[in-house]
Design a protein around this motif. Sequence first.
Motif, PDB file in Angstrom:
ATOM      1  N   ALA A 383     -23.285  -4.836  35.468  1.00 35.99           N
ATOM      2  CA  ALA A 383     -23.864  -4.387  36.728  1.00 35.99           C
ATOM      3  C   ALA A 383     -23.994  -5.566  37.671  1.00 35.99           C
ATOM      4  O   ALA A 383     -24.340  -6.678  37.264  1.00 35.99           O
ATOM      5  CB  ALA A 383     -25.218  -3.738  36.508  1.00 35.99           C
ATOM      6  N   GLY A 384     -23.728  -5.315  38.954  1.00 36.91           N
ATOM      7  CA  GLY A 384     -23.859  -6.377  39.934  1.00 36.91           C
ATOM      8  C   GLY A 384     -25.289  -6.617  40.352  1.00 36.91           C
ATOM      9  O   GLY A 384     -25.609  -7.689  40.878  1.00 36.91           O
ATOM     10  N   THR A 397     -23.850  -7.208  30.654  1.00 38.48           N
ATOM     11  CA  THR A 397     -23.880  -8.298  31.625  1.00 38.48           C
ATOM     12  C   THR A 397     -24.626  -7.805  32.850  1.00 38.48           C
ATOM     13  O   THR A 397     -24.241  -6.805  33.463  1.00 38.48           O
ATOM     14  CB  THR A 397     -22.461  -8.736  32.031  1.00 38.48           C
ATOM     15  OG1 THR A 397     -21.749  -9.116  30.861  1.00 38.48           O
ATOM     16  CG2 THR A 397     -22.512  -9.909  32.995  1.00 38.48           C
ATOM     17  N   ASN A 398     -25.708  -8.504  33.189  1.00 36.84           N
ATOM     18  CA  ASN A 398     -26.521  -8.106  34.340  1.00 36.84           C
ATOM     19  C   ASN A 398     -26.720  -9.351  35.190  1.00 36.84           C
ATOM     20  O   ASN A 398     -27.634 -10.125  34.983  1.00 36.84           O
ATOM     21  CB  ASN A 398     -27.856  -7.530  33.880  1.00 36.84           C
ATOM     22  CG  ASN A 398     -28.767  -7.203  35.057  1.00 36.84           C
ATOM     23  OD1 ASN A 398     -28.320  -7.184  36.201  1.00 36.84           O
ATOM     24  ND2 ASN A 398     -30.032  -6.954  34.758  1.00 36.84           N
ATOM     25  N   VAL A 399     -25.814  -9.559  36.110  1.00 35.82           N
ATOM     26  CA  VAL A 399     -25.872 -10.750  36.948  1.00 35.82           C
ATOM     27  C   VAL A 399     -26.124 -10.312  38.382  1.00 35.82           C
ATOM     28  O   VAL A 399     -25.253  -9.736  39.026  1.00 35.82           O
ATOM     29  CB  VAL A 399     -24.562 -11.565  36.861  1.00 35.82           C
ATOM     30  CG1 VAL A 399     -24.676 -12.856  37.679  1.00 35.82           C
ATOM     31  CG2 VAL A 399     -24.246 -11.892  35.410  1.00 35.82           C
ATOM     32  N   GLU A 400     -27.306 -10.553  38.868  1.00 32.99           N
ATOM     33  CA  GLU A 400     -27.678 -10.056  40.187  1.00 32.99           C
ATOM     34  C   GLU A 400     -26.853 -10.687  41.303  1.00 32.99           C
ATOM     35  O   GLU A 400     -26.656 -10.081  42.354  1.00 32.99           O
ATOM     36  CB  GLU A 400     -29.165 -10.316  40.440  1.00 32.99           C
ATOM     37  CG  GLU A 400     -30.083  -9.559  39.497  1.00 32.99           C
ATOM     38  CD  GLU A 400     -31.549  -9.767  39.857  1.00 32.99           C
ATOM     39  OE1 GLU A 400     -31.790 -10.304  40.951  1.00 32.99           O
ATOM     40  OE2 GLU A 400     -32.410  -9.394  39.061  1.00 32.99           O
ATOM     41  N   PRO A 403     -20.645 -11.768  42.499  1.00 27.28           N
ATOM     42  CA  PRO A 403     -19.850 -11.046  43.508  1.00 27.28           C
ATOM     43  C   PRO A 403     -18.580 -10.464  42.930  1.00 27.28           C
ATOM     44  O   PRO A 403     -17.827  -9.792  43.630  1.00 27.28           O
ATOM     45  CB  PRO A 403     -19.531 -12.155  44.518  1.00 27.28           C
ATOM     46  CG  PRO A 403     -19.447 -13.394  43.690  1.00 27.28           C
ATOM     47  CD  PRO A 403     -20.453 -13.227  42.582  1.00 27.28           C
ATOM     48  N   GLU A 404     -18.290 -10.735  41.663  1.00 28.38           N
ATOM     49  CA  GLU A 404     -17.037 -10.318  41.067  1.00 28.38           C
ATOM     50  C   GLU A 404     -17.078  -8.889  40.528  1.00 28.38           C
ATOM     51  O   GLU A 404     -16.033  -8.335  40.197  1.00 28.38           O
ATOM     52  CB  GLU A 404     -16.665 -11.265  39.917  1.00 28.38           C
ATOM     53  CG  GLU A 404     -16.523 -12.722  40.320  1.00 28.38           C
ATOM     54  CD  GLU A 404     -15.369 -12.917  41.296  1.00 28.38           C
ATOM     55  OE1 GLU A 404     -14.388 -12.159  41.183  1.00 28.38           O
ATOM     56  OE2 GLU A 404     -15.456 -13.807  42.148  1.00 28.38           O
ATOM     57  N   VAL A 405     -18.269  -8.294  40.440  1.00 35.53           N
ATOM     58  CA  VAL A 405     -18.359  -6.966  39.818  1.00 35.53           C
ATOM     59  C   VAL A 405     -17.619  -5.927  40.656  1.00 35.53           C
ATOM     60  O   VAL A 405     -16.865  -5.096  40.132  1.00 35.53           O
ATOM     61  CB  VAL A 405     -19.826  -6.564  39.605  1.00 35.53           C
ATOM     62  CG1 VAL A 405     -19.903  -5.167  38.998  1.00 35.53           C
ATOM     63  CG2 VAL A 405     -20.533  -7.571  38.721  1.00 35.53           C
TER      64      VAL A 405
END
Length: 767
Positions: A383-384, A397-400, A403-405
């Motif tokens: 999730a972006g 993967t939870n990277v706030e 920008p690649e999501v």
Amino acid sequence: MNLQTIKRQQGIATVLIVLLVGVALSASTLGVIYSVKSTQNKQVTSHASSNAQSAAWALAEATRAYLMKLEPAEFDNLRAEVDAAGAAGLEIPMTLDGPLAHLSKSKVIANSSYTDPVSGKPHIEITVNAVDSVSKSATTLNVVYAIVAGSAGKQCYPEGKNRFNGDVIGQNIDFKMTGDLNEIIVDGSYGSGDSNLHSIRGIERYKVTGDLSLSGSGNDYALTELQANGSIHIDIASTNIDEKTPISAGGDITIAAANATLGTVVAGNNINLSIHEGSAINVQAGVKILGKIKGVVLTADGYRVNPVEPGSPLGAINFQSSATISTVLSRADLSLGNNLKNLNNTYSLNDVLFNTYSGTVDETIAARSIICTSSPTIAKAEAGKSIDNCAPIPDATNVETDPEVKTTVETKMIKYVPLDLPPSLIADADSYKANYAFHRVGTVNHVTVQNINGLTETAKTYKLLDDNTLETLAGEKTGFNICGNATEKCIDFNDESRILESDDTRAPRTTVDDRGVIEAIAPKGLWTITKKTAKLAPGVYYFDRDLLITGINDSNFLTTIMSAGHIMQTEEVRLLAINAVPEEVLCLNQNLSVDYKQHIADVNITPIATETYYPLQNGVVPYPTNYCKITNGSLARDSSPDEDFVGQFALMAGQENNDEDPVSYQGGNIYFTSSLGVFGRVIAGNTIKLESPDGLKKSNAQIFGLIGSEARAAGIDNAQNDLTGTIDVHTDFYTEVLNKGDPDGGGECSPNDAVKPASTLIWSRYR
């Protein structure tokens, strides 16, 4: 001795001085006069020389232009003649009159021709002897040109297709198609929502630039491809749509088909699936669109914009009943409920919402958030922004700030490439050389005849008499009957009638369409092949107004028929295009039998050697000599590629008026109003109607060939083809019988071996 005084001597001296001055002035004046005259002569000579040189270059340029216009074969012949002429050279004849009459004594000589060993281009040496009779001057100019003769390339013809321009509508359409060309192509929309009921048999592919709507029964036939730049609505019972059938649209897709097994379903906007107990492999909504679609606004990166309902979801998917989906991708929030039996992969450019779905998922990716209000088992997630309320995910993967999501999701999207149809320009009845061309001149029916055995080879105009015989304009009777032995009028003209009576009152379309064409109303008047007509002399027929085809039931007309207006058929006649006629019948005048049945692709067109088809005219068979020739003592089919192309058509309606500015198009509707057998292509310059203009008479048309329309009068945005009725199109007859071999193998008619003419001045000199 007479002595002179000093005073007197001074007077004499004065007189002498005056005389000397006068002589000097005279000499000076004469010198000036001579100088002026000499200068004038030089200037006249200079002007004359300039005139002659200008004339020489003008003639050299005219010669260069002439050489560039020659076809390759003509240029080769000219070079051979130059070589044969030797040292004397070959004079190129000129006709100089009017403003150029003063150069009429000039000559242009082609001295030699050779091929340059370096460039490989033909070189030709020209001597221009320019004589200007006005300035009384002459000069000689030598030039050498490198010439590349231009060529239009191999002649080609549009590929045969069942293509309609303008919308295709109709209620209770009974449409059957057989053969390999079993597709419908429409530059416009096909169908009209769920009110457009079909009985579809054999049509496998639909490709339309507008909306596509199919409702009714598929009769257990398979659909192998569906594409629409607009929206697609499918509600067909007994239709085989499987995982190998791509379904793609630039707009919405709605599928209502229980137990359907779908493959790839791709929409530029929303998708509504009602496939109870069905399945789909790859469902994607809101994908990027690579190209322009009429009336659709796209963002800078290619997604649809909704200007009507700002803020409404774009690219949403609505699952209306239970189904199994392998991969699903949405541009909007992806809402997943318990009506989904199984999911493998889920992707969204916004949020993925597990509302009531509690099954397993292999992979879930959301450009924003993954939100669970149920308890799905997710193996991998990314999730972006965030992953909320979901059970533990083994690979999450939870990277706030990642920008690649979004990019990851976009790489999994199938991009929609809009259907782009080039203009279809076939139906222009006046552009083909007809064997019999009917024109109304004043109050007299004229027929221009060409290439008919026993009558005339070159085009010659006759008067059509009431007993169907032809008479020269000088009043000589030929005894030639264009309707066999019939003596009652078989082709008639009524100057007060027309097929579409509203043409008398309506205003034509004056807006220029995307092909630069406006509409013109065809001249008033109606040609009729009357009910007295049992036979017509075989050949290509042209009529300069509307045409009504009646004739005796079961008549066999061996004709390609073209009309500059509309065409309507009202009786059960059989129309055989020239290419559908066996050479034994067309050339040797044997009779024939035609055997076919409704909904059956097989047809037997059989010569009958013991019978004749057409009565002899003045003792000879009136066959079309541009289709039949004597070779080695035998008469057989022998025609050019141009004639082979024209001979494919049974009916062609509509005519372009190129001498008008802007160019206009008139007529072009074809109406079928009864049972009919057509053995050839049918092309309407405007629209096809399977009913009469008043809607009271319907058609049962059997077409062995192809069918199409071009919307050139009404324009694509206004034209409507009405297929209400029964129609069979058997395309194998086109591929096996009608198509005598397209010189360029079909395609979109773009010669790939065309050569532009070119010339280069190598050197020049005056002599």
